[in-house]
Design a protein around this motif. Structure first.
Motif, short mmCIF file in Angstrom:
data_model
loop_
_atom_site.label_atom_id
_atom_site.label_comp_id
_atom_site.label_asym_id
_atom_site.label_seq_id
_atom_site.Cartn_x
_atom_site.Cartn_y
_atom_site.Cartn_z
N GLN A 97 0.81 -1.24 0.04
CA GLN A 97 0.10 -0.01 0.03
C GLN A 97 0.85 1.31 -0.14
O GLN A 97 1.86 1.21 0.51
CB GLN A 97 -0.72 0.00 1.31
N THR A 98 0.43 2.26 -0.77
CA THR A 98 1.12 3.55 -0.51
C THR A 98 1.37 4.00 0.77
O THR A 98 0.36 3.84 1.56
CB THR A 98 0.34 4.75 -1.40
N LYS A 99 2.47 4.46 1.30
CA LYS A 99 2.68 4.88 2.30
C LYS A 99 2.67 6.34 2.66
O LYS A 99 3.36 7.02 1.72
CB LYS A 99 4.33 4.62 2.95
N ASN A 100 2.10 6.65 3.50
CA ASN A 100 1.72 8.29 3.57
C ASN A 100 1.66 8.73 5.18
O ASN A 100 1.53 7.63 6.03
CB ASN A 100 0.42 8.67 3.23
N GLY A 101 2.08 9.67 5.74
CA GLY A 101 1.95 10.20 7.00
C GLY A 101 3.13 9.59 7.72
O GLY A 101 3.72 8.97 7.35
N TYR A 102 3.11 10.05 8.81
CA TYR A 102 4.19 9.57 10.04
C TYR A 102 3.86 9.37 11.62
O TYR A 102 4.49 9.16 12.35
CB TYR A 102 5.27 10.63 9.93
N LEU A 103 2.39 9.89 11.68
CA LEU A 103 1.85 9.67 12.97
C LEU A 103 1.07 8.50 13.45
O LEU A 103 0.08 8.28 12.30
CB LEU A 103 0.99 11.13 13.26
N ALA A 104 1.12 8.18 14.61
CA ALA A 104 0.17 6.94 14.88
C ALA A 104 -0.63 7.68 16.13
O ALA A 104 -0.34 8.38 16.88
CB ALA A 104 1.04 5.67 15.46
N LEU A 105 -2.04 7.20 16.28
CA LEU A 105 -2.79 7.52 17.54
C LEU A 105 -2.39 6.55 18.48
O LEU A 105 -2.84 5.43 18.19
CB LEU A 105 -3.98 7.72 16.92
N VAL A 106 -1.99 6.92 19.63
CA VAL A 106 -1.63 6.20 20.60
C VAL A 106 -2.13 6.34 22.26
O VAL A 106 -2.24 7.58 22.44
CB VAL A 106 0.02 6.26 20.84
N SER A 107 -2.56 5.33 22.63
CA SER A 107 -3.32 5.65 23.88
C SER A 107 -2.34 6.15 25.00
O SER A 107 -1.35 6.03 25.11
CB SER A 107 -3.51 3.98 24.56
N ARG A 108 -2.82 7.25 25.56
CA ARG A 108 -1.95 7.88 26.75
C ARG A 108 -1.68 6.90 27.69
O ARG A 108 -0.89 7.20 28.56
CB ARG A 108 -2.84 8.98 27.49
N LEU A 109 -2.26 5.82 28.03
CA LEU A 109 -1.88 4.83 28.99
C LEU A 109 -0.43 4.15 28.68
O LEU A 109 0.26 4.09 29.62
CB LEU A 109 -2.88 3.56 29.17
N LEU A 110 -0.17 4.34 27.34
CA LEU A 110 1.14 3.79 27.01
C LEU A 110 2.28 5.03 27.44
O LEU A 110 3.48 4.68 28.00
CB LEU A 110 1.60 3.71 25.40
N LEU B 68 5.34 7.64 14.37
CA LEU B 68 5.33 6.39 14.14
C LEU B 68 6.98 5.62 14.48
O LEU B 68 7.28 4.57 15.09
CB LEU B 68 4.74 5.57 12.83
N GLU B 69 7.80 6.47 13.94
CA GLU B 69 9.22 6.27 14.07
C GLU B 69 9.65 5.98 15.42
O GLU B 69 10.41 5.19 16.07
CB GLU B 69 10.15 7.26 13.35
N ARG B 70 9.09 7.04 16.29
CA ARG B 70 9.56 7.04 17.77
C ARG B 70 9.01 5.89 18.46
O ARG B 70 9.58 5.12 19.43
CB ARG B 70 8.91 8.27 18.30
N ILE B 71 7.75 5.45 18.09
CA ILE B 71 7.03 4.30 18.70
C ILE B 71 8.00 2.87 18.39
O ILE B 71 8.02 2.17 19.37
CB ILE B 71 5.69 4.12 18.19
N CYS B 72 8.29 3.04 17.16
CA CYS B 72 9.16 1.71 16.85
C CYS B 72 10.47 1.61 17.41
O CYS B 72 11.34 0.62 17.71
CB CYS B 72 9.55 1.60 15.09
N GLU B 73 11.30 2.91 17.89
CA GLU B 73 12.34 3.21 18.59
C GLU B 73 12.06 2.59 19.96
O GLU B 73 12.80 1.61 20.58
CB GLU B 73 12.82 4.36 18.69
N ILE B 74 10.92 2.77 20.76
CA ILE B 74 10.56 2.29 22.05
C ILE B 74 10.25 0.87 21.95
O ILE B 74 10.68 0.16 23.10
CB ILE B 74 9.24 3.20 22.56
N ASP B 75 9.58 0.35 20.87
CA ASP B 75 9.02 -1.08 20.82
C ASP B 75 9.78 -1.66 19.27
O ASP B 75 8.76 -1.55 18.46
CB ASP B 75 7.61 -1.16 21.10
N PRO B 76 10.74 -1.96 19.27
CA PRO B 76 11.38 -2.64 17.99
C PRO B 76 10.40 -3.69 17.48
O PRO B 76 10.65 -3.98 16.05
CB PRO B 76 12.88 -2.90 18.14
N SER B 77 9.75 -4.44 18.08
CA SER B 77 9.00 -5.42 17.73
C SER B 77 7.92 -5.05 16.73
O SER B 77 7.13 -5.75 15.93
CB SER B 77 8.26 -6.40 18.67
#
Length: 140
Positions: free
Chosen positions: A18-31, A78-87
């Protein structure tokens, strides 16, 4: 969880082409506030140009918590989330419609096939009454 039948199994290339766009994920504040791990996530159709469509949760969110998205969900790169959790790195390459969960007793991710991704709420009034329609559009 229902698995697809063998003739429904798309190739990895189809699942991530799929065409990749954007860079933000919507993440629960509990994280963020409670430092809980991501245990459930899905990708919806992005809502704007900066949105990847990924929505990530701990699994401890209540209906009330999720109802107040503006307060309880945060846009995070999303890049930051993947740094926190590489899985997450390989999983976030998947297309919209993809759902993943990580059971508490497991470190690995499992694909989910029976979760219905919520659709955005849209407020639309529909009428077949021509006069009512004309009245509602007089100011346009």
């Amino acid at each position: 969880m229902k698995s697809p039948t063998p003739d429904q199994n798309p190739t990895p290339e189809q699942e991530t082409a799929q065409t990749k766009n954007g860079y933000l994920a919507l993440v629960s504040r509990l994280l963020l506030d409670e430092k809980l791990p991501i245990r459930f996530m899905y990708k919806t159709v992005p809502e704007h140009l900066n949105d990847t469509g990924w929505r990530m949760f701990t699994g401890y969110e209540t209906e009330e918590f999720l109802a107040d998205e503006i307060v309880n969900m945060a846009p995070i790169p999303l890049e930051r989330i993947c740094e926190i959790d590489p899985s997450l790195t390989e999983l976030v390459e998947y297309n919209a419609g993809t759902v993943w969960e990580r059971p508490p007793e497991s470190d690995g991710w499992e694909r989910v096939y029976d979760f219905r991704i919520p659709a955005p709420k849209v407020d639309v009034e529909i009428t077949n009454d021509v006069d009512r329609f004309a009245q509602s559009h007089e100011d346009l």
